[in-house]
Design a protein around this motif. Sequence first.
Motif, short mmCIF file in Angstrom:
data_model
loop_
_atom_site.label_atom_id
_atom_site.label_comp_id
_atom_site.label_asym_id
_atom_site.label_seq_id
_atom_site.Cartn_x
_atom_site.Cartn_y
_atom_site.Cartn_z
N PRO A 73 0.97 -1.27 -0.17
CA PRO A 73 0.12 -0.29 -0.02
C PRO A 73 0.86 1.17 -0.12
O PRO A 73 0.28 2.29 -0.46
CB PRO A 73 -0.92 0.03 1.16
CG PRO A 73 -0.96 -1.58 1.44
CD PRO A 73 0.48 -2.11 1.04
N LEU A 74 1.91 1.06 0.61
CA LEU A 74 3.17 2.46 0.41
C LEU A 74 3.88 2.44 -0.60
O LEU A 74 4.93 3.42 -0.63
CB LEU A 74 3.52 2.43 1.86
CG LEU A 74 2.86 2.61 3.02
CD1 LEU A 74 3.44 2.69 4.46
CD2 LEU A 74 2.02 4.00 2.95
N GLY A 77 5.69 5.59 -1.96
CA GLY A 77 5.93 6.54 -0.87
C GLY A 77 7.28 7.21 -0.63
O GLY A 77 7.12 8.44 -0.36
N SER A 96 2.46 8.22 -5.49
CA SER A 96 1.51 7.34 -4.63
C SER A 96 0.46 8.41 -4.10
O SER A 96 0.77 8.75 -3.07
CB SER A 96 2.15 6.38 -3.66
OG SER A 96 1.30 6.02 -2.79
N GLY A 98 -2.17 7.39 -2.30
CA GLY A 98 -2.41 6.93 -0.86
C GLY A 98 -1.33 7.67 0.04
O GLY A 98 -1.80 7.88 1.18
N ALA A 99 -0.32 7.33 -0.24
CA ALA A 99 0.86 7.59 0.58
C ALA A 99 1.12 9.27 0.70
O ALA A 99 1.32 9.55 1.79
CB ALA A 99 2.24 7.17 0.07
N LEU A 102 -1.62 10.10 3.69
CA LEU A 102 -0.99 9.61 4.73
C LEU A 102 0.17 10.61 5.07
O LEU A 102 0.02 10.93 6.43
CB LEU A 102 -0.45 8.15 4.50
CG LEU A 102 0.20 7.49 5.88
CD1 LEU A 102 -0.85 7.48 7.10
CD2 LEU A 102 0.69 6.27 5.69
N VAL A 138 -8.38 8.84 5.43
CA VAL A 138 -6.93 8.45 5.36
C VAL A 138 -6.78 6.93 4.94
O VAL A 138 -6.13 6.55 3.86
CB VAL A 138 -6.02 8.73 6.56
CG1 VAL A 138 -4.66 8.61 6.29
CG2 VAL A 138 -6.24 10.45 6.52
N GLY A 139 -7.34 6.01 5.61
CA GLY A 139 -6.99 4.59 5.67
C GLY A 139 -7.88 4.17 3.98
O GLY A 139 -7.21 3.43 3.30
N LEU A 142 -5.81 5.48 1.12
CA LEU A 142 -4.58 4.46 0.95
C LEU A 142 -4.93 3.15 0.42
O LEU A 142 -4.24 2.63 -0.75
CB LEU A 142 -3.77 4.26 2.35
CG LEU A 142 -2.45 3.53 2.43
CD1 LEU A 142 -1.35 4.29 1.65
CD2 LEU A 142 -2.13 3.44 4.00
N SER A 145 -6.02 3.77 -3.34
CA SER A 145 -4.97 3.89 -4.21
C SER A 145 -4.24 2.47 -4.44
O SER A 145 -3.89 2.31 -5.51
CB SER A 145 -3.99 4.86 -3.43
OG SER A 145 -2.70 5.06 -4.05
N TRP A 146 -3.97 1.64 -3.59
CA TRP A 146 -3.45 0.67 -3.50
C TRP A 146 -4.44 -0.48 -4.35
O TRP A 146 -3.48 -1.03 -5.39
CB TRP A 146 -3.24 -0.31 -2.11
CG TRP A 146 -2.45 -1.33 -2.14
CD1 TRP A 146 -1.40 -1.85 -2.91
CD2 TRP A 146 -2.66 -2.45 -1.32
NE1 TRP A 146 -0.88 -3.10 -2.73
CE2 TRP A 146 -1.99 -3.57 -1.72
CE3 TRP A 146 -3.83 -2.86 -0.50
CZ2 TRP A 146 -1.54 -4.86 -0.92
CZ3 TRP A 146 -3.90 -4.24 0.33
CH2 TRP A 146 -2.76 -5.07 -0.32
#
Length: 154
Positions: A73-74, A77, A96, A98-99, A102, A138-139, A142, A145-146
Amino acid sequence: MNRWHCLPSEPGPAVASLGSPPAWQPLDRSARLLRLAFGLGWPLAMAATPSWLGRGGLGLGCGFRALTGMPCPLCGGTHACAALVQGDWAAAWAASPGALILLLWLVLLTGQAVVEGAQGRRRVARWPWWHPAVLAAVGGGLVLSWGLRLAGLA
């Protein structure tokens, strides 16, 4: 009736009573130093992350990718950190999304840590970025995005 709508017409929650708990509680020395270390050290660690994880540094790669062959997922990042340090928001988003979400949330935590550490007291009420809806966003950002990256859409 109060013609000023932003002011309470009667004493209510805006006026603290004598028996109400304080809005801030004092921190002991170690908690204060820990908050300051996090708040001031995290931006430095973020700036150094690309050199630590890159080919010129320690060369530590993604353990999740090494075990599964899939991006974590990161993933991206590190590139997002490097782009943010350079002020390139578009490149950070491309690396990224999602990153990036975060990392922006972590900036809020850093600010909270610096404020509490500098003042020597912690806020009793939750900060707004600890609200369950913010944490879910936020979750969710992430995970979304993943998922898009795994599907080959991002």
